[in-house]
Design a protein around this motif. Structure first.
Motif, PDB file in Angstrom:
ATOM      1  N   SER A 197      -8.417   2.391   8.130  1.00 58.56           N
ATOM      2  CA  SER A 197      -7.694   2.742   6.948  1.00 58.56           C
ATOM      3  C   SER A 197      -6.711   1.431   6.852  1.00 58.56           C
ATOM      4  CB  SER A 197      -6.497   3.894   7.519  1.00 58.56           C
ATOM      5  OG  SER A 197      -7.459   5.050   7.809  1.00 58.56           O
ATOM      6  N   ARG A 198      -6.138   0.503   7.964  1.00 58.21           N
ATOM      7  CA  ARG A 198      -5.686  -0.451   7.678  1.00 58.21           C
ATOM      8  C   ARG A 198      -6.311  -1.507   6.904  1.00 58.21           C
ATOM      9  NH1 ARG A 198      -3.741   0.495  13.113  1.00 58.21           N
ATOM     10  NH2 ARG A 198      -4.996  -1.406  13.741  1.00 58.21           N
ATOM     11  N   LYS A 199      -7.569  -1.598   7.213  1.00 62.54           N
ATOM     12  CA  LYS A 199      -8.340  -2.659   6.590  1.00 62.54           C
ATOM     13  C   LYS A 199      -8.674  -2.363   5.141  1.00 62.54           C
ATOM     14  CE  LYS A 199     -12.635  -5.428   6.860  1.00 62.54           C
ATOM     15  NZ  LYS A 199     -13.131  -6.059   8.048  1.00 62.54           N
ATOM     16  N   VAL A 200      -8.842  -0.971   4.702  1.00 65.40           N
ATOM     17  CA  VAL A 200      -8.994  -0.459   3.526  1.00 65.40           C
ATOM     18  C   VAL A 200      -7.920  -0.608   2.613  1.00 65.40           C
ATOM     19  CG1 VAL A 200      -9.382   1.603   2.046  1.00 65.40           C
ATOM     20  CG2 VAL A 200     -10.837   1.039   4.117  1.00 65.40           C
ATOM     21  N   ALA A 206       0.901  -1.332  -0.082  1.00 60.28           N
ATOM     22  CA  ALA A 206      -0.114   0.004  -0.178  1.00 60.28           C
ATOM     23  C   ALA A 206       0.885   1.290   0.106  1.00 60.28           C
ATOM     24  CB  ALA A 206      -0.996  -0.179   1.035  1.00 60.28           C
ATOM     25  N   VAL A 207       1.958   1.149  -0.615  1.00 58.45           N
ATOM     26  CA  VAL A 207       2.775   2.450  -0.560  1.00 58.45           C
ATOM     27  C   VAL A 207       2.515   3.309  -1.799  1.00 58.45           C
ATOM     28  CG1 VAL A 207       5.244   3.182  -0.794  1.00 58.45           C
ATOM     29  CG2 VAL A 207       4.787   1.263   0.544  1.00 58.45           C
ATOM     30  N   LEU A 212       6.200   0.814  11.312  1.00 61.07           N
ATOM     31  CA  LEU A 212       5.698   1.923  12.345  1.00 61.07           C
ATOM     32  C   LEU A 212       4.694   3.077  12.145  1.00 61.07           C
ATOM     33  CD1 LEU A 212       9.561   2.623  13.359  1.00 61.07           C
ATOM     34  CD2 LEU A 212       7.776   1.777  14.677  1.00 61.07           C
ATOM     35  N   ILE A 213       4.721   3.369  10.816  1.00 60.71           N
ATOM     36  CA  ILE A 213       3.813   4.236  10.448  1.00 60.71           C
ATOM     37  C   ILE A 213       2.478   3.475  10.156  1.00 60.71           C
ATOM     38  CG2 ILE A 213       2.981   5.902   8.579  1.00 60.71           C
ATOM     39  CD1 ILE A 213       5.456   7.016  10.243  1.00 60.71           C
ATOM     40  N   VAL A 243       2.539   5.327   3.280  1.00 59.29           N
ATOM     41  CA  VAL A 243       1.496   4.366   3.479  1.00 59.29           C
ATOM     42  C   VAL A 243       0.309   5.171   4.396  1.00 59.29           C
ATOM     43  CG1 VAL A 243       2.567   3.707   5.525  1.00 59.29           C
ATOM     44  CG2 VAL A 243       1.136   2.258   4.425  1.00 59.29           C
ATOM     45  N   GLY A 244      -0.794   5.085   3.484  1.00 64.19           N
ATOM     46  CA  GLY A 244      -2.058   5.546   4.200  1.00 64.19           C
ATOM     47  C   GLY A 244      -1.936   7.213   4.357  1.00 64.19           C
TER      48      GLY A 244
END
Length: 117
Positions: free
Chosen positions: A110-113, A15-16, A101-102, A30-31
């Motif tokens: 957000s992590r799930k998306v 996801a970068v 870490l980020i 990321v995000g």
């Protein structure tokens, strides 16, 4: 590590995204939150910059491999003294740690998306 290899290693992480900001600096996020910088401003002022843990921050600076990153030191970012200050494998591991870490600070939603959970 060459700038092209640095970019490739960052973009291989999940996801970068990459944007070019600040005098041509490649900013890897990321995000929407940055975890590494290369080229442009980073290159002119030293080496690659990235987020590290508290322990890595102290160790890298103490061993003379990095210095506190300009404008980002209070958030525990380091700037390598040169792009070849660390072996490629070690720098790759630090980039993965910076990403983690980020990503850990993102909301669960957000992590799930992003497919990180």
């Amino acid at each position: 590590m060459t700038p092209k290899t640095f970019e490739t290693r960052c973009l291989r992480l999940p996801a970068v995204t990459k944007v070019v900001q600040w005098e041509g600096t490649s900013v890897f996020k990321v995000g929407g939150k940055m975890f590494a910088l290369g080229g442009g401003f980073a290159a002119r002022s030293g080496g690659y910059m990235f987020k590290v843990s508290n322990m890595a921050y102290a160790m890298l600076i103490e061993h003379g491999l990095a210095r506190p990153a300009p404008y980002l030191a209070r958030a525990k970012w380091v700037q390598l003294v040169g792009n070849n200050a660390l072996p490629d494998a070690e720098l790759t591991a630090y980039l993965a740690q910076a990403h983690a870490l980020i990503a850990a600070k993102l909301t669960r939603k957000s992590r799930k998306v992003l497919g990180l959970d």
